[in-house]
Design a protein around this motif. Structure first.
Motif, mmCIF file in Angstrom:
data_model
loop_
_atom_site.group_PDB
_atom_site.id
_atom_site.type_symbol
_atom_site.label_atom_id
_atom_site.label_comp_id
_atom_site.label_asym_id
_atom_site.label_seq_id
_atom_site.Cartn_x
_atom_site.Cartn_y
_atom_site.Cartn_z
ATOM 1 N N GLU A 15 19.565 43.664 -9.563
ATOM 2 C CA GLU A 15 19.781 42.596 -8.587
ATOM 3 C C GLU A 15 20.641 43.053 -7.412
ATOM 4 O O GLU A 15 21.674 43.686 -7.601
ATOM 5 C CB GLU A 15 20.464 41.415 -9.266
ATOM 6 C CG GLU A 15 19.650 40.838 -10.408
ATOM 7 C CD GLU A 15 20.383 39.771 -11.174
ATOM 8 O OE1 GLU A 15 20.100 38.581 -10.940
ATOM 9 O OE2 GLU A 15 21.247 40.123 -12.008
ATOM 10 N N ARG A 16 20.172 42.700 -6.213
ATOM 11 C CA ARG A 16 20.936 42.989 -4.997
ATOM 12 C C ARG A 16 20.763 41.816 -4.039
ATOM 13 O O ARG A 16 19.657 41.543 -3.585
ATOM 14 C CB ARG A 16 20.469 44.283 -4.346
ATOM 15 C CG ARG A 16 21.273 44.644 -3.111
ATOM 16 C CD ARG A 16 21.002 46.074 -2.682
ATOM 17 N NE ARG A 16 21.738 46.387 -1.488
ATOM 18 C CZ ARG A 16 23.017 46.776 -1.452
ATOM 19 N NH1 ARG A 16 23.696 46.908 -2.571
ATOM 20 N NH2 ARG A 16 23.606 47.042 -0.311
ATOM 21 N N GLN A 17 21.854 41.123 -3.789
ATOM 22 C CA GLN A 17 21.872 40.007 -2.843
ATOM 23 C C GLN A 17 20.760 38.996 -3.122
ATOM 24 O O GLN A 17 20.034 38.584 -2.222
ATOM 25 C CB GLN A 17 21.806 40.537 -1.411
ATOM 26 C CG GLN A 17 22.977 41.436 -1.084
ATOM 27 C CD GLN A 17 22.828 42.183 0.220
ATOM 28 O OE1 GLN A 17 21.742 42.298 0.784
ATOM 29 N NE2 GLN A 17 23.949 42.700 0.715
ATOM 30 N N GLY A 18 20.601 38.628 -4.394
ATOM 31 C CA GLY A 18 19.627 37.618 -4.782
ATOM 32 C C GLY A 18 18.197 38.097 -4.879
ATOM 33 O O GLY A 18 17.300 37.309 -5.136
ATOM 34 N N ARG A 19 17.980 39.381 -4.685
ATOM 35 C CA ARG A 19 16.633 39.951 -4.774
ATOM 36 C C ARG A 19 16.584 40.936 -5.932
ATOM 37 O O ARG A 19 17.601 41.477 -6.331
ATOM 38 C CB ARG A 19 16.269 40.615 -3.445
ATOM 39 C CG ARG A 19 16.244 39.570 -2.313
ATOM 40 C CD ARG A 19 16.253 40.197 -0.961
ATOM 41 N NE ARG A 19 14.935 40.748 -0.662
ATOM 42 C CZ ARG A 19 14.706 41.550 0.354
ATOM 43 N NH1 ARG A 19 15.681 41.934 1.159
ATOM 44 N NH2 ARG A 19 13.492 42.008 0.576
ATOM 45 N N ARG A 86 20.586 42.526 -17.171
ATOM 46 C CA ARG A 86 20.837 42.274 -15.748
ATOM 47 C C ARG A 86 21.800 43.354 -15.284
ATOM 48 O O ARG A 86 22.792 43.647 -15.948
ATOM 49 C CB ARG A 86 21.430 40.896 -15.548
ATOM 50 C CG ARG A 86 20.444 39.801 -15.956
ATOM 51 C CD ARG A 86 20.967 38.457 -15.582
ATOM 52 N NE ARG A 86 20.472 38.136 -14.260
ATOM 53 C CZ ARG A 86 19.757 37.058 -13.988
ATOM 54 N NH1 ARG A 86 19.438 36.209 -14.929
ATOM 55 N NH2 ARG A 86 19.348 36.830 -12.762
ATOM 56 N N VAL A 87 21.480 43.934 -14.128
ATOM 57 C CA VAL A 87 22.265 45.051 -13.605
ATOM 58 C C VAL A 87 22.467 44.847 -12.109
ATOM 59 O O VAL A 87 21.505 44.561 -11.381
ATOM 60 C CB VAL A 87 21.537 46.397 -13.853
ATOM 61 C CG1 VAL A 87 22.348 47.563 -13.314
ATOM 62 C CG2 VAL A 87 21.222 46.588 -15.331
ATOM 63 N N ASP A 88 23.705 44.998 -11.651
ATOM 64 C CA ASP A 88 24.008 44.909 -10.229
ATOM 65 C C ASP A 88 23.595 46.210 -9.555
ATOM 66 O O ASP A 88 24.058 47.282 -9.937
ATOM 67 C CB ASP A 88 25.501 44.654 -10.026
ATOM 68 C CG ASP A 88 25.878 44.614 -8.559
ATOM 69 O OD1 ASP A 88 25.172 43.952 -7.776
ATOM 70 O OD2 ASP A 88 26.891 45.249 -8.196
ATOM 71 N N ALA A 107 12.378 42.450 -3.930
ATOM 72 C CA ALA A 107 11.622 41.206 -3.743
ATOM 73 C C ALA A 107 12.483 39.985 -4.019
ATOM 74 O O ALA A 107 13.281 39.973 -4.957
ATOM 75 C CB ALA A 107 10.406 41.198 -4.663
ATOM 76 N N SER A 108 12.267 38.956 -3.205
ATOM 77 C CA SER A 108 12.962 37.682 -3.418
ATOM 78 C C SER A 108 12.298 36.941 -4.574
ATOM 79 O O SER A 108 11.147 37.224 -4.937
ATOM 80 C CB SER A 108 12.898 36.834 -2.154
ATOM 81 O OG SER A 108 11.566 36.396 -1.932
ATOM 82 N N LEU A 109 13.002 35.965 -5.122
ATOM 83 C CA LEU A 109 12.426 35.142 -6.185
ATOM 84 C C LEU A 109 11.205 34.381 -5.660
ATOM 85 O O LEU A 109 10.240 34.166 -6.392
ATOM 86 C CB LEU A 109 13.463 34.187 -6.758
ATOM 87 C CG LEU A 109 14.630 34.856 -7.483
ATOM 88 C CD1 LEU A 109 15.607 33.801 -8.001
ATOM 89 C CD2 LEU A 109 14.150 35.745 -8.614
ATOM 90 N N ALA A 137 10.175 33.835 -15.209
ATOM 91 C CA ALA A 137 10.082 32.508 -15.820
ATOM 92 C C ALA A 137 11.420 32.091 -16.409
ATOM 93 O O ALA A 137 11.840 30.940 -16.269
ATOM 94 C CB ALA A 137 8.995 32.493 -16.894
ATOM 95 N N ARG A 138 12.103 33.017 -17.042
ATOM 96 C CA ARG A 138 13.425 32.694 -17.593
ATOM 97 C C ARG A 138 14.412 32.388 -16.479
ATOM 98 O O ARG A 138 15.257 31.518 -16.624
ATOM 99 C CB ARG A 138 13.922 33.824 -18.470
ATOM 100 C CG ARG A 138 13.206 33.874 -19.804
ATOM 101 C CD ARG A 138 13.707 35.017 -20.667
ATOM 102 N NE ARG A 138 12.962 35.095 -21.891
ATOM 103 C CZ ARG A 138 13.407 34.695 -23.074
ATOM 104 N NH1 ARG A 138 14.603 34.161 -23.182
ATOM 105 N NH2 ARG A 138 12.661 34.805 -24.150
ATOM 106 N N GLN A 139 14.296 33.113 -15.389
ATOM 107 C CA GLN A 139 15.184 32.868 -14.250
ATOM 108 C C GLN A 139 14.911 31.489 -13.646
ATOM 109 O O GLN A 139 15.817 30.758 -13.321
ATOM 110 C CB GLN A 139 14.995 33.958 -13.183
ATOM 111 C CG GLN A 139 15.812 33.759 -11.931
ATOM 112 C CD GLN A 139 17.294 33.972 -12.145
ATOM 113 O OE1 GLN A 139 17.704 34.691 -13.054
ATOM 114 N NE2 GLN A 139 18.103 33.353 -11.318
#
Length: 148
Positions: A15-19, A86-88, A107-109, A137-139
């Motif tokens: 994950e990076r800035q919500g993507r 989950r990894v930053d 990619a954005s959600l 789907a879990r997100q």
């Protein structure tokens, strides 16, 4: 593969800035989800913990040495157990070197929710792998979409 014939994999939602950083898998029929966007990670080697496997796979696939990783969920289906973390992603994707797969994209959600993501290298939309659909789907707390 475990002694019981179950394949265990460790996967990362980077994950990076919500993507999310995702990998376009190779177009080879001998792999799971060929030609689809998936999560970075892979098979666990004998004696590895899921976290050890994830760290090894991230180094092998994109040269990324992560900081802390957070276990998110574990699922089992079709003779495969997925350990998802989950990894930053604390560096710019441009600093990574793609060693496995055809492409990678941040990619954005919303993009992921469409069921297809654009590949800059191939110049085309490609569908999502089941493991990525499950994580999304879990997100989003909805059922996975089925690409057409």
């Amino acid at each position: 593969m475990t002694s019981s014939g179950i394949t265990a994999v460790a996967l990362a939602v980077l994950e990076r800035q919500g993507r999310w950083l995702i990998q376009l898998r190779d177009d080879r029929d001998t792999i799971v989800a060929p030609g689809r966007w998936g999560l970075f990670g892979g098979h666990m080697e004998p004696g590895e913990t899921p976290e050890q496997s994830l760290r090894r796979e991230l180094l092998e696939e994109i040269g990324f040495s992560s900081g802390p990783v957070t276990p998110w969920f574990r699922s089992a289906a079709g003779g495969r157990v997925r350990h998802v973390f989950r990894v930053d992603l604390h560096i710019e994707p441009a600093q990574l070197q793609l060693h496995e797969g055809q492409d990678m994209a941040l990619a954005s959600l919303e993009e992921l929710g469409s069921g297809r993501v654009w590949s800059p290298r191939l110049g085309q939309l490609r569908p999502l792998a089941p493991s990525l659909q499950e994580a999304l789907a879990r997100q989003l707390r909805v059922q996975p979409t089925r690409p057409s």
